[in-house]
Design an enzyme around this catalytic site. Structure first.
Site, PDB file in Angstrom:
ATOM      1  N   HIS A  10      -7.749  -4.611   0.214  1.00 14.69           N
ATOM      2  CA  HIS A  10      -6.864  -4.197   0.342  1.00 14.69           C
ATOM      3  C   HIS A  10      -6.124  -4.866   1.827  1.00 14.69           C
ATOM      4  O   HIS A  10      -5.188  -4.714   1.740  1.00 14.69           O
ATOM      5  CB  HIS A  10      -7.203  -2.397   0.258  1.00 14.69           C
ATOM      6  CG  HIS A  10      -5.825  -1.634  -0.081  1.00 14.69           C
ATOM      7  ND1 HIS A  10      -5.163  -1.831  -0.733  1.00 14.69           N
ATOM      8  CD2 HIS A  10      -5.024  -1.619   1.277  1.00 14.69           C
ATOM      9  CE1 HIS A  10      -4.491  -1.423  -0.659  1.00 14.69           C
ATOM     10  NE2 HIS A  10      -3.733  -0.434   0.879  1.00 14.69           N
TER      11      HIS A  10
ATOM     12  N   ASP B  85      -9.860  -4.685  -4.708  1.00 10.03           N
ATOM     13  CA  ASP B  85      -9.315  -3.800  -3.063  1.00 10.03           C
ATOM     14  C   ASP B  85     -10.138  -2.612  -3.584  1.00 10.03           C
ATOM     15  O   ASP B  85     -10.412  -2.706  -4.206  1.00 10.03           O
ATOM     16  CB  ASP B  85      -7.967  -4.061  -4.292  1.00 10.03           C
ATOM     17  CG  ASP B  85      -6.991  -2.930  -3.103  1.00 10.03           C
ATOM     18  OD1 ASP B  85      -7.244  -1.450  -2.814  1.00 10.03           O
ATOM     19  OD2 ASP B  85      -5.745  -3.041  -2.921  1.00 10.03           O
TER      20      ASP B  85
ATOM     21  N   SER C 128       0.729  -0.863  -0.190  1.00 10.92           N
ATOM     22  CA  SER C 128       0.169  -0.002   0.249  1.00 10.92           C
ATOM     23  C   SER C 128       0.372   1.129   0.176  1.00 10.92           C
ATOM     24  O   SER C 128       2.141   1.329  -1.016  1.00 10.92           O
ATOM     25  CB  SER C 128      -1.038   0.135   1.213  1.00 10.92           C
ATOM     26  OG  SER C 128      -2.023   0.999   1.201  1.00 10.92           O
TER      27      SER C 128
END
Ligand code: NAG
Ligand code: NAG
Ligand code: NAG
Ligand code: NAG
Ligand code: NAG
Ligand code: NAG
Ligand code: NAG
Ligand code: NAG
Length: 453
Positions: free
Chosen positions: A402, A370, A224
Protein backbone atom coordinates in the site's frame (compact mmCIF):
# COMPACT_ATOMS: atom_id res chain seq x y z
CA UNK A 1 5.40 8.40 28.39
CA UNK A 2 5.47 5.32 26.15
CA UNK A 3 3.08 7.11 23.85
CA UNK A 4 5.26 10.20 23.71
CA UNK A 5 8.25 8.06 22.75
CA UNK A 6 6.30 6.34 20.02
CA UNK A 7 5.29 9.71 18.63
CA UNK A 8 8.84 10.99 18.71
CA UNK A 9 10.11 7.85 16.98
CA UNK A 10 7.41 8.14 14.32
CA UNK A 11 8.22 11.78 13.72
CA UNK A 12 11.90 10.92 13.48
CA UNK A 13 11.19 8.16 10.97
CA UNK A 14 9.09 10.60 9.06
CA UNK A 15 11.86 13.20 8.81
CA UNK A 16 14.40 10.57 7.81
CA UNK A 17 12.02 9.20 5.19
CA UNK A 18 11.25 12.71 3.95
CA UNK A 19 14.90 13.62 3.63
CA UNK A 20 15.34 10.65 1.30
CA UNK A 21 12.31 11.70 -0.65
CA UNK A 22 10.53 8.55 0.47
CA UNK A 23 7.12 9.08 1.99
CA UNK A 24 6.96 6.00 4.21
CA UNK A 25 3.45 5.62 5.62
CA UNK A 26 2.31 8.14 3.07
CA UNK A 27 -1.27 6.95 3.20
CA UNK A 28 -1.67 8.17 6.73
CA UNK A 29 1.28 10.36 7.50
CA UNK A 30 1.86 11.05 11.17
CA UNK A 31 1.51 14.81 11.36
CA UNK A 32 2.28 16.94 14.32
CA UNK A 33 -0.16 19.75 14.82
CA UNK A 34 1.16 23.16 13.83
CA UNK A 35 1.16 25.80 16.56
CA UNK A 36 -0.33 28.54 14.38
CA UNK A 37 -2.59 29.64 12.83
CA UNK A 38 -5.78 28.68 14.66
CA UNK A 39 -6.94 25.05 14.55
CA UNK A 40 -10.38 24.57 12.96
CA UNK A 41 -11.97 23.73 16.32
CA UNK A 42 -11.00 27.25 17.52
CA UNK A 43 -11.17 29.31 14.33
CA UNK A 44 -14.48 31.17 13.82
CA UNK A 45 -13.96 30.93 10.05
CA UNK A 46 -14.93 27.25 10.43
CA UNK A 47 -18.51 27.86 11.55
CA UNK A 48 -21.81 27.86 9.73
CA UNK A 49 -23.00 31.37 8.81
CA UNK A 50 -26.70 32.14 9.40
CA UNK A 51 -29.02 30.72 6.72
CA UNK A 52 -26.24 28.72 5.09
CA UNK A 53 -28.72 25.90 4.44
CA UNK A 54 -30.59 28.12 1.96
CA UNK A 55 -27.50 28.51 -0.23
CA UNK A 56 -27.00 26.23 -3.24
CA UNK A 57 -24.49 23.39 -2.97
CA UNK A 58 -21.06 24.81 -3.83
CA UNK A 59 -22.07 28.39 -2.96
CA UNK A 60 -19.33 30.39 -1.25
CA UNK A 61 -20.21 31.25 2.35
CA UNK A 62 -16.88 32.81 3.38
CA UNK A 63 -13.64 33.42 1.52
CA UNK A 64 -10.31 34.67 2.86
CA UNK A 65 -6.69 34.72 1.92
CA UNK A 66 -5.26 31.80 3.88
CA UNK A 67 -2.56 32.46 6.45
CA UNK A 68 0.76 32.45 4.55
CA UNK A 69 1.75 28.97 3.33
CA UNK A 70 4.83 29.88 1.31
CA UNK A 71 7.22 28.88 4.11
CA UNK A 72 5.71 25.38 4.31
CA UNK A 73 4.71 24.67 0.71
CA UNK A 74 7.20 25.12 -2.11
CA UNK A 75 6.00 26.45 -5.47
CA UNK A 76 2.91 28.08 -3.98
CA UNK A 77 2.38 31.81 -4.37
CA UNK A 78 -0.82 32.32 -2.42
CA UNK A 79 -3.68 30.29 -0.98
CA UNK A 80 -7.33 30.96 -0.29
CA UNK A 81 -9.68 29.33 2.21
CA UNK A 82 -13.28 28.98 1.10
CA UNK A 83 -16.16 27.94 3.33
CA UNK A 84 -18.90 26.54 1.14
CA UNK A 85 -22.27 24.86 1.34
CA UNK A 86 -22.39 21.11 0.81
CA UNK A 87 -24.60 18.10 1.62
CA UNK A 88 -23.96 15.39 4.21
CA UNK A 89 -24.44 11.62 4.04
CA UNK A 90 -28.13 11.95 4.92
CA UNK A 91 -28.60 14.56 2.20
CA UNK A 92 -28.98 17.38 4.74
CA UNK A 93 -27.29 20.76 4.17
CA UNK A 94 -23.87 21.13 5.76
CA UNK A 95 -20.69 23.08 5.05
CA UNK A 96 -17.02 22.42 4.53
CA UNK A 97 -13.77 24.33 3.95
CA UNK A 98 -11.47 23.99 0.99
CA UNK A 99 -8.14 25.61 0.19
CA UNK A 100 -7.07 26.70 -3.27
CA UNK A 101 -3.30 26.85 -3.79
CA UNK A 102 -2.00 28.96 -6.67
CA UNK A 103 1.31 28.15 -8.38
CA UNK A 104 4.25 30.54 -8.23
CA UNK A 105 4.06 31.25 -11.91
CA UNK A 106 2.79 29.10 -14.68
CA UNK A 107 5.30 28.09 -17.32
CA UNK A 108 3.39 30.28 -19.75
CA UNK A 109 3.71 33.23 -17.45
CA UNK A 110 7.41 32.73 -16.91
CA UNK A 111 8.19 32.19 -20.58
CA UNK A 112 5.16 33.95 -22.00
CA UNK A 113 4.85 31.39 -24.72
CA UNK A 114 1.89 29.20 -25.50
CA UNK A 115 3.98 26.07 -25.75
CA UNK A 116 4.98 25.11 -22.22
CA UNK A 117 7.45 22.46 -21.22
CA UNK A 118 6.64 20.00 -18.51
CA UNK A 119 9.01 20.87 -15.71
CA UNK A 120 8.79 17.61 -13.77
CA UNK A 121 11.43 15.82 -15.75
CA UNK A 122 8.91 13.22 -16.82
CA UNK A 123 9.87 13.64 -20.46
CA UNK A 124 6.38 14.69 -21.45
CA UNK A 125 7.37 17.95 -23.05
CA UNK A 126 5.08 19.72 -25.47
CA UNK A 127 2.05 17.70 -24.45
CA UNK A 128 0.47 20.75 -22.91
CA UNK A 129 -0.14 24.30 -23.81
CA UNK A 130 -0.22 26.34 -20.64
CA UNK A 131 -1.81 29.59 -19.81
CA UNK A 132 -2.39 30.78 -16.26
CA UNK A 133 -5.25 29.05 -14.50
CA UNK A 134 -5.91 26.54 -17.28
CA UNK A 135 -5.68 23.43 -15.14
CA UNK A 136 -7.21 22.74 -11.75
CA UNK A 137 -6.46 19.57 -9.80
CA UNK A 138 -8.70 18.72 -6.87
CA UNK A 139 -6.35 16.66 -4.71
CA UNK A 140 -7.97 14.74 -1.85
CA UNK A 141 -5.43 13.96 0.87
CA UNK A 142 -5.64 10.83 3.04
CA UNK A 143 -6.07 12.59 6.37
CA UNK A 144 -7.77 9.52 7.77
CA UNK A 145 -8.81 11.13 11.02
CA UNK A 146 -11.88 11.69 13.17
CA UNK A 147 -10.18 14.79 14.64
CA UNK A 148 -11.33 18.00 12.93
CA UNK A 149 -7.98 19.62 13.76
CA UNK A 150 -6.22 17.21 11.40
CA UNK A 151 -8.06 18.74 8.43
CA UNK A 152 -5.56 19.54 5.64
CA UNK A 153 -6.42 23.26 5.53
CA UNK A 154 -4.70 23.37 8.93
CA UNK A 155 -2.10 20.56 8.84
CA UNK A 156 -0.62 22.22 5.75
CA UNK A 157 1.10 24.53 8.26
CA UNK A 158 2.90 21.49 9.71
CA UNK A 159 4.12 20.59 6.21
CA UNK A 160 1.44 17.96 5.58
CA UNK A 161 0.96 18.58 1.88
CA UNK A 162 4.57 18.04 0.85
CA UNK A 163 4.30 14.26 1.28
CA UNK A 164 1.77 14.05 -1.53
CA UNK A 165 3.84 15.87 -4.12
CA UNK A 166 1.69 19.00 -4.12
CA UNK A 167 4.75 21.25 -4.76
CA UNK A 168 5.55 19.21 -7.87
CA UNK A 169 1.95 19.56 -9.09
CA UNK A 170 2.14 23.33 -8.48
CA UNK A 171 5.44 23.27 -10.35
CA UNK A 172 3.54 22.00 -13.41
CA UNK A 173 1.51 25.19 -13.29
CA UNK A 174 -1.60 23.50 -11.89
CA UNK A 175 -3.93 25.22 -9.46
CA UNK A 176 -4.53 22.83 -6.57
CA UNK A 177 -7.76 22.49 -4.63
CA UNK A 178 -7.47 20.56 -1.34
CA UNK A 179 -10.85 20.13 0.36
CA UNK A 180 -11.47 19.25 4.01
CA UNK A 181 -13.95 16.76 2.57
CA UNK A 182 -14.71 15.07 5.90
CA UNK A 183 -16.63 18.21 6.80
CA UNK A 184 -17.24 19.81 10.21
CA UNK A 185 -17.63 16.48 12.04
CA UNK A 186 -14.44 14.93 10.63
CA UNK A 187 -16.51 12.14 9.09
CA UNK A 188 -13.65 9.93 7.92
CA UNK A 189 -14.96 6.94 5.87
CA UNK A 190 -18.40 8.49 5.26
CA UNK A 191 -18.44 8.12 1.47
CA UNK A 192 -21.46 10.23 0.55
CA UNK A 193 -20.36 13.17 2.72
CA UNK A 194 -16.80 12.93 1.35
CA UNK A 195 -17.96 12.75 -2.27
CA UNK A 196 -20.44 15.61 -1.96
CA UNK A 197 -17.91 17.84 -0.18
CA UNK A 198 -15.31 17.10 -2.86
CA UNK A 199 -17.70 17.95 -5.71
CA UNK A 200 -18.91 21.10 -3.96
CA UNK A 201 -15.34 22.22 -3.29
CA UNK A 202 -14.78 22.20 -7.05
CA UNK A 203 -18.00 24.11 -7.60
CA UNK A 204 -16.89 26.62 -4.95
CA UNK A 205 -13.47 27.32 -6.50
CA UNK A 206 -15.03 27.60 -9.95
CA UNK A 207 -17.50 30.07 -8.42
CA UNK A 208 -14.64 31.98 -6.80
CA UNK A 209 -12.61 32.44 -9.99
CA UNK A 210 -9.34 33.48 -8.31
CA UNK A 211 -7.35 33.47 -11.53
CA UNK A 212 -8.85 30.33 -13.03
CA UNK A 213 -9.50 30.55 -16.76
CA UNK A 214 -13.14 30.56 -17.81
CA UNK A 215 -12.51 27.35 -19.73
CA UNK A 216 -10.39 25.79 -16.96
CA UNK A 217 -9.99 22.02 -17.21
CA UNK A 218 -10.34 20.15 -13.94
CA UNK A 219 -9.60 16.69 -12.63
CA UNK A 220 -9.46 14.84 -9.32
CA UNK A 221 -6.86 12.68 -7.65
CA UNK A 222 -6.38 10.86 -4.38
CA UNK A 223 -4.62 7.92 -2.79
CA UNK A 224 -6.05 5.59 -0.13
CA UNK A 225 -8.22 7.70 2.23
CA UNK A 226 -7.93 10.47 -0.39
CA UNK A 227 -9.07 8.10 -3.14
CA UNK A 228 -12.06 7.28 -0.94
CA UNK A 229 -13.24 10.89 -1.34
CA UNK A 230 -12.23 11.07 -5.02
CA UNK A 231 -13.99 7.81 -5.86
CA UNK A 232 -17.21 8.75 -4.08
CA UNK A 233 -17.12 12.11 -5.86
CA UNK A 234 -16.64 10.32 -9.20
CA UNK A 235 -19.53 7.93 -8.63
CA UNK A 236 -21.87 10.58 -7.18
CA UNK A 237 -21.11 13.23 -9.82
CA UNK A 238 -23.69 12.03 -12.36
CA UNK A 239 -26.53 12.48 -9.87
CA UNK A 240 -25.24 15.25 -7.59
CA UNK A 241 -23.25 17.59 -9.82
CA UNK A 242 -24.25 16.73 -13.39
CA UNK A 243 -23.02 20.08 -14.74
CA UNK A 244 -19.40 19.37 -13.78
CA UNK A 245 -17.21 18.02 -16.56
CA UNK A 246 -14.08 16.47 -15.15
CA UNK A 247 -11.39 15.52 -17.64
CA UNK A 248 -10.42 12.60 -15.42
CA UNK A 249 -9.90 11.09 -11.99
CA UNK A 250 -6.85 9.20 -10.71
CA UNK A 251 -7.59 6.71 -7.94
CA UNK A 252 -4.72 5.00 -6.12
CA UNK A 253 -4.83 2.34 -3.40
CA UNK A 254 -8.63 2.15 -3.40
CA UNK A 255 -10.49 0.83 -0.34
CA UNK A 256 -13.87 -0.15 -1.87
CA UNK A 257 -15.30 -2.06 1.08
CA UNK A 258 -14.88 -0.69 4.64
CA UNK A 259 -15.81 -4.01 6.30
CA UNK A 260 -13.24 -5.86 4.27
CA UNK A 261 -10.56 -3.26 5.12
CA UNK A 262 -11.41 -3.58 8.80
CA UNK A 263 -11.06 -7.37 8.69
CA UNK A 264 -7.73 -7.00 6.89
CA UNK A 265 -6.09 -4.44 9.19
CA UNK A 266 -7.53 -5.40 12.60
CA UNK A 267 -4.75 -6.53 14.95
CA UNK A 268 -2.02 -5.23 12.63
CA UNK A 269 0.14 -2.17 12.11
CA UNK A 270 -2.62 -0.01 10.67
CA UNK A 271 -5.31 -0.75 13.27
CA UNK A 272 -5.22 2.94 14.29
CA UNK A 273 -7.37 3.53 11.23
CA UNK A 274 -10.26 1.54 12.72
CA UNK A 275 -11.32 3.81 15.63
CA UNK A 276 -10.90 6.77 13.27
CA UNK A 277 -13.11 5.07 10.68
CA UNK A 278 -15.81 3.99 13.14
CA UNK A 279 -15.99 7.39 14.85
CA UNK A 280 -15.83 9.22 11.54
CA UNK A 281 -18.60 7.18 9.97
CA UNK A 282 -21.01 7.32 12.93
CA UNK A 283 -20.59 11.09 13.19
CA UNK A 284 -23.00 11.20 10.23
CA UNK A 285 -25.54 8.80 11.75
CA UNK A 286 -26.93 9.69 15.21
CA UNK A 287 -28.61 6.30 15.83
CA UNK A 288 -25.42 4.43 14.95
CA UNK A 289 -23.43 6.84 17.08
CA UNK A 290 -25.67 6.29 20.12
CA UNK A 291 -25.45 2.55 19.62
CA UNK A 292 -21.62 2.45 19.34
CA UNK A 293 -21.18 4.71 22.37
CA UNK A 294 -23.50 2.43 24.38
CA UNK A 295 -21.43 -0.61 23.42
CA UNK A 296 -17.95 0.64 24.40
CA UNK A 297 -16.58 -0.85 27.63
CA UNK A 298 -16.55 1.79 30.39
CA UNK A 299 -13.41 0.42 32.05
CA UNK A 300 -10.66 -2.13 31.78
CA UNK A 301 -7.63 -2.16 29.53
CA UNK A 302 -9.66 -1.50 26.35
CA UNK A 303 -12.12 1.20 27.32
CA UNK A 304 -14.28 4.00 25.96
CA UNK A 305 -12.01 6.80 27.07
CA UNK A 306 -9.04 5.40 25.14
CA UNK A 307 -11.24 4.78 22.10
CA UNK A 308 -12.66 8.31 22.20
CA UNK A 309 -9.26 9.97 22.59
CA UNK A 310 -9.12 9.37 18.83
CA UNK A 311 -11.36 12.43 18.43
CA UNK A 312 -8.61 14.71 19.73
CA UNK A 313 -5.52 12.63 18.94
CA UNK A 314 -2.62 14.75 17.67
CA UNK A 315 -2.06 12.31 14.81
CA UNK A 316 -4.22 9.93 12.79
CA UNK A 317 -1.49 7.37 13.21
CA UNK A 318 -0.12 7.59 16.74
CA UNK A 319 0.13 3.80 17.25
CA UNK A 320 -2.18 3.64 20.27
CA UNK A 321 -4.28 0.91 18.63
CA UNK A 322 -1.67 -0.77 16.49
CA UNK A 323 -1.50 -4.52 17.04
CA UNK A 324 -4.79 -4.47 18.94
CA UNK A 325 -7.97 -6.39 18.24
CA UNK A 326 -10.47 -3.51 18.18
CA UNK A 327 -13.27 -5.96 19.10
CA UNK A 328 -11.87 -5.82 22.66
CA UNK A 329 -13.28 -2.31 23.08
CA UNK A 330 -16.86 -3.52 22.67
CA UNK A 331 -18.95 -5.27 25.32
CA UNK A 332 -20.21 -7.72 22.71
CA UNK A 333 -17.03 -7.91 20.67
CA UNK A 334 -16.94 -7.86 16.89
CA UNK A 335 -20.67 -8.69 16.61
CA UNK A 336 -21.27 -5.02 17.48
CA UNK A 337 -20.37 -4.14 13.90
CA UNK A 338 -22.77 -6.65 12.38
CA UNK A 339 -25.73 -5.12 14.24
CA UNK A 340 -28.33 -4.00 11.65
CA UNK A 341 -28.02 -0.35 12.79
CA UNK A 342 -24.34 -0.42 11.80
CA UNK A 343 -24.74 -2.62 8.72
CA UNK A 344 -27.27 -0.19 7.26
CA UNK A 345 -24.80 2.67 7.65
CA UNK A 346 -21.91 0.69 6.16
CA UNK A 347 -24.02 -0.44 3.21
CA UNK A 348 -25.20 3.06 2.34
CA UNK A 349 -22.09 5.07 3.19
CA UNK A 350 -19.01 2.85 3.12
CA UNK A 351 -19.24 0.49 0.12
CA UNK A 352 -18.13 1.97 -3.21
CA UNK A 353 -19.82 1.30 -6.51
CA UNK A 354 -23.54 1.49 -5.70
CA UNK A 355 -24.37 5.20 -6.12
CA UNK A 356 -23.46 5.73 -9.75
CA UNK A 357 -20.82 5.08 -12.39
CA UNK A 358 -17.94 7.50 -13.10
CA UNK A 359 -18.56 9.37 -16.34
CA UNK A 360 -15.03 10.80 -16.62
CA UNK A 361 -11.97 8.75 -17.66
CA UNK A 362 -10.48 6.88 -14.69
CA UNK A 363 -6.88 5.91 -13.99
CA UNK A 364 -6.77 3.34 -11.17
CA UNK A 365 -3.55 1.95 -9.72
CA UNK A 366 -3.10 -0.58 -7.02
CA UNK A 367 -0.45 -2.91 -5.60
CA UNK A 368 -1.49 -6.53 -6.04
CA UNK A 369 -0.04 -7.17 -2.56
CA UNK A 370 -1.87 -4.21 -0.92
CA UNK A 371 -2.07 -5.12 2.77
CA UNK A 372 -4.68 -2.47 3.71
CA UNK A 373 -7.35 -3.35 1.17
CA UNK A 374 -7.15 -6.63 -0.74
CA UNK A 375 -6.73 -6.21 -4.49
CA UNK A 376 -9.75 -8.45 -5.14
CA UNK A 377 -12.05 -5.69 -3.81
CA UNK A 378 -10.64 -3.17 -6.29
CA UNK A 379 -10.70 -5.75 -9.11
CA UNK A 380 -14.42 -6.28 -8.38
CA UNK A 381 -15.21 -2.56 -8.31
CA UNK A 382 -13.42 -1.95 -11.60
CA UNK A 383 -15.10 -4.97 -13.21
CA UNK A 384 -18.49 -3.68 -12.07
CA UNK A 385 -17.87 -0.27 -13.67
CA UNK A 386 -16.36 -1.80 -16.79
CA UNK A 387 -19.49 -3.89 -17.25
CA UNK A 388 -21.50 -0.71 -17.66
CA UNK A 389 -19.42 1.33 -20.04
CA UNK A 390 -16.89 3.20 -17.90
CA UNK A 391 -13.56 4.35 -19.37
CA UNK A 392 -10.91 2.93 -17.07
CA UNK A 393 -7.21 2.21 -17.31
CA UNK A 394 -6.46 -0.01 -14.30
CA UNK A 395 -2.84 -0.84 -13.51
CA UNK A 396 -2.09 -3.57 -10.96
CA UNK A 397 1.51 -3.40 -9.74
CA UNK A 398 3.33 -6.68 -9.11
CA UNK A 399 5.72 -4.78 -6.80
CA UNK A 400 5.18 -3.44 -3.28
CA UNK A 401 2.22 -2.90 -0.99
CA UNK A 402 0.00 0.00 0.00
CA UNK A 403 2.64 2.57 0.96
CA UNK A 404 5.09 1.57 -1.77
CA UNK A 405 2.37 1.94 -4.40
CA UNK A 406 1.74 5.53 -3.33
CA UNK A 407 5.35 6.28 -4.27
CA UNK A 408 5.42 3.97 -7.30
CA UNK A 409 2.22 5.48 -8.64
CA UNK A 410 2.51 9.18 -7.91
CA UNK A 411 4.44 10.22 -11.03
CA UNK A 412 2.43 7.83 -13.22
CA UNK A 413 -0.83 9.34 -12.05
CA UNK A 414 0.52 12.89 -12.45
CA UNK A 415 1.56 12.16 -16.04
CA UNK A 416 -1.86 10.63 -16.68
CA UNK A 417 -3.51 13.78 -15.26
CA UNK A 418 -1.27 15.98 -17.44
CA UNK A 419 -2.44 14.08 -20.51
CA UNK A 420 -6.06 14.33 -19.33
CA UNK A 421 -5.65 18.12 -19.01
CA UNK A 422 -4.00 18.32 -22.44
CA UNK A 423 -6.69 16.15 -24.04
CA UNK A 424 -4.06 13.64 -25.18
CA UNK A 425 -4.94 10.55 -23.11
CA UNK A 426 -5.56 8.36 -26.10
CA UNK A 427 -2.24 9.26 -27.76
CA UNK A 428 -0.26 9.15 -24.53
CA UNK A 429 -1.68 5.76 -23.50
CA UNK A 430 -1.87 4.02 -26.85
CA UNK A 431 -5.65 4.03 -27.03
CA UNK A 432 -6.09 2.44 -23.61
CA UNK A 433 -7.31 5.61 -21.89
CA UNK A 434 -9.53 8.59 -22.53
CA UNK A 435 -13.18 9.24 -23.39
CA UNK A 436 -14.63 6.23 -25.19
CA UNK A 437 -11.54 4.07 -24.66
CA UNK A 438 -13.42 1.54 -22.52
CA UNK A 439 -11.58 -0.59 -20.02
CA UNK A 440 -8.05 -1.93 -19.93
CA UNK A 441 -6.64 -3.94 -17.04
CA UNK A 442 -2.85 -4.26 -16.99
CA UNK A 443 -0.40 -5.99 -14.70
CA UNK A 444 2.60 -3.67 -14.49
CA UNK A 445 5.95 -3.86 -12.76
CA UNK A 446 6.94 -0.46 -11.43
CA UNK A 447 9.64 -0.55 -8.79
CA UNK A 448 10.73 2.96 -7.78
CA UNK A 449 10.64 1.52 -4.27
CA UNK A 450 10.39 -2.17 -3.49
CA UNK A 451 9.67 -2.41 0.24
CA UNK A 452 6.82 -4.85 0.74
CA UNK A 453 4.19 -2.72 2.53
C1 NAG B 1 3.43 36.67 -14.11
O1 NAG B 1 4.59 37.38 -14.46
C2 NAG B 1 4.52 38.75 -14.17
C3 NAG B 1 5.75 39.42 -14.76
O2 NAG B 1 6.93 38.77 -14.34
C4 NAG B 1 4.40 38.91 -12.65
O3 NAG B 1 4.32 40.26 -12.31
C5 NAG B 1 3.15 38.19 -12.19
O4 NAG B 1 3.07 38.23 -10.78
C6 NAG B 1 3.15 36.76 -12.62
N1 NAG B 1 1.86 36.15 -12.32
C7 NAG B 1 1.74 35.01 -11.68
C8 NAG B 1 0.37 34.49 -11.46
O5 NAG B 1 2.69 34.38 -11.27
C1 NAG C 1 2.53 37.71 -22.98
O1 NAG C 1 2.28 37.85 -24.35
C2 NAG C 1 1.02 38.43 -24.65
C3 NAG C 1 0.82 38.37 -26.16
O2 NAG C 1 1.98 38.74 -26.83
C4 NAG C 1 0.99 39.84 -24.09
O3 NAG C 1 -0.27 40.43 -24.39
C5 NAG C 1 1.19 39.78 -22.59
O4 NAG C 1 1.25 41.07 -22.05
C6 NAG C 1 2.47 39.04 -22.24
N1 NAG C 1 2.53 38.84 -20.80
C7 NAG C 1 3.62 39.05 -20.08
C8 NAG C 1 3.53 38.78 -18.62
O5 NAG C 1 4.65 39.45 -20.58
C1 NAG D 1 8.68 20.95 -28.46
O1 NAG D 1 8.31 22.00 -29.33
C2 NAG D 1 9.41 22.66 -29.94
C3 NAG D 1 8.87 23.85 -30.74
O2 NAG D 1 7.78 23.51 -31.49
C4 NAG D 1 10.18 21.66 -30.82
O3 NAG D 1 11.30 22.28 -31.40
C5 NAG D 1 10.63 20.51 -29.94
O4 NAG D 1 11.26 19.52 -30.73
C6 NAG D 1 9.45 19.88 -29.22
N1 NAG D 1 9.94 18.90 -28.25
C7 NAG D 1 9.44 17.67 -28.19
C8 NAG D 1 10.04 16.76 -27.17
O5 NAG D 1 8.51 17.29 -28.89
C1 NAG E 1 8.79 23.24 -7.90
O1 NAG E 1 8.57 23.43 -9.28
C2 NAG E 1 9.69 23.21 -10.11
C3 NAG E 1 9.30 23.52 -11.54
O2 NAG E 1 8.74 24.78 -11.63
C4 NAG E 1 10.16 21.79 -9.97
O3 NAG E 1 11.32 21.58 -10.73
C5 NAG E 1 10.45 21.48 -8.51
O4 NAG E 1 10.78 20.13 -8.36
C6 NAG E 1 9.22 21.81 -7.67
N1 NAG E 1 9.53 21.62 -6.25
C7 NAG E 1 9.15 20.54 -5.57
C8 NAG E 1 9.56 20.52 -4.12
O5 NAG E 1 8.49 19.64 -6.03
C1 NAG F 1 -17.64 -6.39 1.90
O1 NAG F 1 -16.72 -7.18 2.61
C2 NAG F 1 -17.32 -8.06 3.55
C3 NAG F 1 -16.21 -8.72 4.34
O2 NAG F 1 -15.27 -9.32 3.51
C4 NAG F 1 -18.20 -9.05 2.80
O3 NAG F 1 -18.84 -9.90 3.71
C5 NAG F 1 -19.24 -8.28 2.01
O4 NAG F 1 -19.99 -9.16 1.21
C6 NAG F 1 -18.58 -7.25 1.10
N1 NAG F 1 -19.61 -6.42 0.48
C7 NAG F 1 -19.70 -6.24 -0.83
C8 NAG F 1 -20.80 -5.39 -1.31
O5 NAG F 1 -18.91 -6.74 -1.60
C1 NAG G 1 -8.59 2.89 30.05
O1 NAG G 1 -7.49 2.27 29.40
C2 NAG G 1 -6.26 2.90 29.61
C3 NAG G 1 -5.24 2.17 28.76
O2 NAG G 1 -5.30 0.79 28.99
C4 NAG G 1 -5.92 2.93 31.08
O3 NAG G 1 -4.71 3.63 31.27
C5 NAG G 1 -7.05 3.61 31.84
O4 NAG G 1 -6.79 3.55 33.24
C6 NAG G 1 -8.36 2.93 31.55
N1 NAG G 1 -9.45 3.68 32.14
C7 NAG G 1 -10.42 3.08 32.83
C8 NAG G 1 -11.51 3.95 33.35
O5 NAG G 1 -10.42 1.88 33.05
C1 NAG H 1 0.40 0.07 -28.72
O1 NAG H 1 -0.53 -0.72 -29.42
C2 NAG H 1 0.03 -1.45 -30.50
C3 NAG H 1 -1.09 -2.14 -31.27
O2 NAG H 1 -1.85 -2.90 -30.38
C4 NAG H 1 1.10 -2.41 -29.98
O3 NAG H 1 1.70 -3.08 -31.06
C5 NAG H 1 2.14 -1.64 -29.20
O4 NAG H 1 3.07 -2.52 -28.61
C6 NAG H 1 1.51 -0.79 -28.12
N1 NAG H 1 2.50 0.06 -27.51
C7 NAG H 1 2.56 0.25 -26.21
C8 NAG H 1 3.63 1.19 -25.73
O5 NAG H 1 1.78 -0.28 -25.42
C1 NAG I 1 -2.62 -10.25 -13.95
O1 NAG I 1 -2.15 -11.09 -12.91
C2 NAG I 1 -3.15 -11.89 -12.32
C3 NAG I 1 -2.55 -12.57 -11.12
O2 NAG I 1 -2.36 -11.59 -10.13
C4 NAG I 1 -3.69 -12.86 -13.36
O3 NAG I 1 -4.69 -13.65 -12.80
C5 NAG I 1 -4.25 -12.04 -14.52
O4 NAG I 1 -4.65 -12.90 -15.56
C6 NAG I 1 -3.24 -11.07 -15.06
N1 NAG I 1 -3.93 -10.15 -15.96
C7 NAG I 1 -3.45 -9.77 -17.13
C8 NAG I 1 -4.28 -8.80 -17.91
O5 NAG I 1 -2.37 -10.16 -17.53
Amino acid sequence: MARLWLLLILQCLWSVASSFGVAKRAYHVAQSLPTSPLPPSQDPFYTAPPNFAAAAPGAILRLRRAPDVTAVLQNCSVAYNILYRTTDSQYHPTWAVTTLYLPLATPANSTNSTSGTDSTGSGNTNTTSYSPGSYLLSYQTPYDSANIDLSPSYTVYGGALNAYGIPAFLGRGWYINVPDYEGPDASFTAGVQSGHATLDSVRAVLNAGLGLALDVKYAMSGYSGGALASEWAAELQVQYAPELQFVGVALGGLTPNATSVLETINGGGAADLIPNAILGLISQWPDAKAFILSQLKPSGEFNASTFLETLTAPSSFDSVFNGQDIANYFINGISTLSNPIIQRVINSDAIMGYHGVPRMPVFAYKAIADEISVVADTDALIERYCGIGADILYQRNTVGGHTAEFINGNLRQADWLAAAFAGTLSEAFNGTSGPGAGCTVQNVTVAIVTFPS
